[in-house]
Design a protein around this motif. Sequence first.
Motif, PDB file in Angstrom:
ATOM      1  N   ARG A 333       0.813  -1.214   0.000  1.00  0.00           N
ATOM      2  CA  ARG A 333       0.000   0.000   0.000  1.00  0.00           C
ATOM      3  C   ARG A 333       0.851   1.271   0.000  1.00  0.00           C
ATOM      4  N   VAL A 334       2.108   1.139   0.190  1.00  0.00           N
ATOM      5  CA  VAL A 334       3.007   2.303   0.240  1.00  0.00           C
ATOM      6  C   VAL A 334       4.086   2.135  -0.835  1.00  0.00           C
ATOM      7  N   ASP A 335       3.669   2.094  -2.082  1.00  0.00           N
ATOM      8  CA  ASP A 335       4.600   1.836  -3.178  1.00  0.00           C
ATOM      9  C   ASP A 335       4.801   3.043  -4.086  1.00  0.00           C
ATOM     10  N   HIS A 336       4.452   4.251  -3.613  1.00  0.00           N
ATOM     11  CA  HIS A 336       4.684   5.433  -4.445  1.00  0.00           C
ATOM     12  C   HIS A 336       6.181   5.668  -4.655  1.00  0.00           C
ATOM     13  N   LEU A 337       6.986   5.447  -3.617  1.00  0.00           N
ATOM     14  CA  LEU A 337       8.425   5.586  -3.775  1.00  0.00           C
ATOM     15  C   LEU A 337       8.972   4.572  -4.774  1.00  0.00           C
ATOM     16  N   CYS A 338       8.398   3.377  -4.749  1.00  0.00           N
ATOM     17  CA  CYS A 338       8.823   2.354  -5.712  1.00  0.00           C
ATOM     18  C   CYS A 338       8.479   2.781  -7.133  1.00  0.00           C
ATOM     19  N   THR A 339       7.329   3.411  -7.305  1.00  0.00           N
ATOM     20  CA  THR A 339       6.939   3.886  -8.636  1.00  0.00           C
ATOM     21  C   THR A 339       7.827   5.044  -9.097  1.00  0.00           C
ATOM     22  N   ILE A 340       8.128   5.949  -8.183  1.00  0.00           N
ATOM     23  CA  ILE A 340       8.946   7.108  -8.531  1.00  0.00           C
ATOM     24  C   ILE A 340      10.343   6.673  -8.951  1.00  0.00           C
ATOM     25  N   TYR A 341      10.948   5.786  -8.180  1.00  0.00           N
ATOM     26  CA  TYR A 341      12.318   5.357  -8.478  1.00  0.00           C
ATOM     27  C   TYR A 341      12.368   4.199  -9.471  1.00  0.00           C
ATOM     28  N   GLY A 342      11.260   3.903 -10.083  1.00  0.00           N
ATOM     29  CA  GLY A 342      11.259   2.969 -11.198  1.00  0.00           C
ATOM     30  C   GLY A 342      11.297   3.654 -12.542  1.00  0.00           C
ATOM     31  N   ARG A 343      11.394   4.981 -12.541  1.00  0.00           N
ATOM     32  CA  ARG A 343      11.443   5.746 -13.785  1.00  0.00           C
ATOM     33  C   ARG A 343      12.877   5.858 -14.291  1.00  0.00           C
ATOM     34  N   ALA A 344      12.980   6.272 -15.532  1.00  0.00           N
ATOM     35  CA  ALA A 344      14.299   6.395 -16.160  1.00  0.00           C
ATOM     36  C   ALA A 344      15.102   7.535 -15.555  1.00  0.00           C
ATOM     37  N   GLU A 345      14.441   8.592 -15.095  1.00  0.00           N
ATOM     38  CA  GLU A 345      15.174   9.730 -14.534  1.00  0.00           C
ATOM     39  C   GLU A 345      15.877   9.369 -13.235  1.00  0.00           C
ATOM     40  N   HIS A 346      15.438   8.297 -12.592  1.00  0.00           N
ATOM     41  CA  HIS A 346      16.092   7.798 -11.376  1.00  0.00           C
ATOM     42  C   HIS A 346      16.829   6.490 -11.642  1.00  0.00           C
ATOM     43  N   ALA A 347      17.163   6.240 -12.882  1.00  0.00           N
ATOM     44  CA  ALA A 347      17.951   5.067 -13.306  1.00  0.00           C
ATOM     45  C   ALA A 347      17.241   3.743 -13.020  1.00  0.00           C
ATOM     46  N   ARG A 348      15.946   3.795 -12.765  1.00  0.00           N
ATOM     47  CA  ARG A 348      15.133   2.583 -12.541  1.00  0.00           C
ATOM     48  C   ARG A 348      15.735   1.689 -11.454  1.00  0.00           C
ATOM     49  N   VAL A 349      16.192   2.316 -10.388  1.00  0.00           N
ATOM     50  CA  VAL A 349      16.853   1.542  -9.326  1.00  0.00           C
ATOM     51  C   VAL A 349      15.861   0.712  -8.524  1.00  0.00           C
ATOM     52  N   ALA A 350      14.579   1.070  -8.536  1.00  0.00           N
ATOM     53  CA  ALA A 350      13.599   0.276  -7.785  1.00  0.00           C
ATOM     54  C   ALA A 350      13.427  -1.116  -8.368  1.00  0.00           C
ATOM     55  N   ARG A 351      13.796  -1.296  -9.635  1.00  0.00           N
ATOM     56  CA  ARG A 351      13.660  -2.609 -10.265  1.00  0.00           C
ATOM     57  C   ARG A 351      14.735  -3.587  -9.821  1.00  0.00           C
ATOM     58  N   ILE A 352      15.722  -3.095  -9.088  1.00  0.00           N
ATOM     59  CA  ILE A 352      16.737  -3.999  -8.541  1.00  0.00           C
ATOM     60  C   ILE A 352      16.131  -4.910  -7.494  1.00  0.00           C
ATOM     61  N   PHE A 353      15.142  -4.424  -6.805  1.00  0.00           N
ATOM     62  CA  PHE A 353      14.503  -5.158  -5.736  1.00  0.00           C
ATOM     63  C   PHE A 353      13.159  -5.722  -6.230  1.00  0.00           C
ATOM     64  N   PRO A 354      12.749  -6.891  -5.711  1.00  0.00           N
ATOM     65  CA  PRO A 354      13.461  -7.746  -4.728  1.00  0.00           C
ATOM     66  C   PRO A 354      14.625  -8.479  -5.362  1.00  0.00           C
ATOM     67  N   VAL A 355      15.712  -8.546  -4.657  1.00  0.00           N
ATOM     68  CA  VAL A 355      16.914  -9.210  -5.143  1.00  0.00           C
ATOM     69  C   VAL A 355      16.791 -10.714  -4.899  1.00  0.00           C
ATOM     70  N   GLN A 356      17.365 -11.477  -5.812  1.00  0.00           N
ATOM     71  CA  GLN A 356      17.321 -12.931  -5.661  1.00  0.00           C
ATOM     72  C   GLN A 356      18.178 -13.393  -4.489  1.00  0.00           C
ATOM     73  N   ARG A 357      19.248 -12.651  -4.243  1.00  0.00           N
ATOM     74  CA  ARG A 357      20.155 -13.010  -3.170  1.00  0.00           C
ATOM     75  C   ARG A 357      20.423 -11.766  -2.349  1.00  0.00           C
ATOM     76  N   MET A 358      20.218 -11.872  -1.043  1.00  0.00           N
ATOM     77  CA  MET A 358      20.416 -10.724  -0.179  1.00  0.00           C
ATOM     78  C   MET A 358      21.895 -10.341  -0.126  1.00  0.00           C
ATOM     79  N   PRO A 359      22.217  -9.069   0.050  1.00  0.00           N
ATOM     80  CA  PRO A 359      23.618  -8.642   0.126  1.00  0.00           C
ATOM     81  C   PRO A 359      24.373  -9.345   1.229  1.00  0.00           C
ATOM     82  N   ARG A 360      25.572  -9.777   0.921  1.00  0.00           N
ATOM     83  CA  ARG A 360      26.416 -10.470   1.896  1.00  0.00           C
ATOM     84  C   ARG A 360      26.996  -9.461   2.868  1.00  0.00           C
TER      85      ARG A 360
END
Length: 361
Positions: A333-360
């Motif tokens: 229900r709180v995915d506006h930040l995910c939508t904003i950072y899924g745009r090209a102007e923010h390098a679509r960094v929201a699409r990195i998550f969910p990651v298949q493997r958590m950071p070590r």
Amino acid sequence: FFRATVIVVAGVSLWVCKNSFLFPRKTVMRKPAESNVARHRATLMLRCCKRGGGLQPAKETTRAFDCRRQEQRCKCTGQMQLQEQGKESWADLSEDILAALVNRELPHDTSSRGLEETVPPLFRARLVDWLAQVHDLEELSDPTFFLAVHMLDRCLSQQVISREELPLLGLGCLLVAWKYEEVTLPDSTALSRHLRGAFTAAELLQAEAAVLTMVSFRCTVPLQSCFLEHHLRLAERAAGHTLHGEASRLRARETAVYLCKLSLLKISFLAAHRPSWISAAAVAVAWQLTVSPDESHGLWAVLLPATSASSTTQLQRCGQTLAQLASRVRGSRVDHLCTIYGRAEHARVARIFPVQRMPRV
């Protein structure tokens, strides 16, 4: 013949009068040739010598004159040297600024009657997510959003606010942060339209005054946005090179900013971690996911002195929680930040998550 003689005599008379003292010729001061500059300067120095009564003053004046000309010629070169020296001075100054920010850092104030009684964690998260949407529509800077959320929690920790007035309070905090961080003046009438007619522009200004009263006009607070640039610079320096191009730099920075903004959604996370911890953990996770996973393993120890954490374990747990939060926010229900950072102007960094493997860590 008589008329011709008169005309000739009159012409000769005019020519004589024009060249006489009655009609002096206009003199034009011409710039001396380059070859005569030294001679003119020597003449001027000789006159100064005669007036001063000796030869030594003339030599001193000549040296001063040459020094001034040399300074003017080397002005651009001197500015470049000052800029190079300024880089070293800025590095020292940056460390001092970072140390001052760490010393002034305070834990997030969540010991509040208002947060416990009137604002459940999910409702607060939705309010912060709505503020992120308004912040994006108004095209404001990142420090404005961090300061607005910080003021919101400080106000809720001092006074119980009804749920109907929470959007008004949140927009009042955003208005205060706008005036404090931005270089453009906000339009309260246009900003009140985000409330969809529930409150007027006059009530928004009253909310702004109430916010300033509750925070005691204390708006200078070390937040996540204050530490991000310092931690990114430390990460580049630790790797021994800068990021590979502007694309990698933008992607790493946007990922770190995205993780820091997601941390504002969870009040329990803010209560357990200080802003410098969140910023350092976000930079380390962003570096591992976007730049180089191998180089990020030793980054925790490098970023530890730039925070108020006591061990790398605290930073590692903070980074793991941030990665988990970013993986769970998509589709909620709180995915506006995910939508904003899924745009090209923010390098679509929201699409990195969910990651298949958590950071070590």
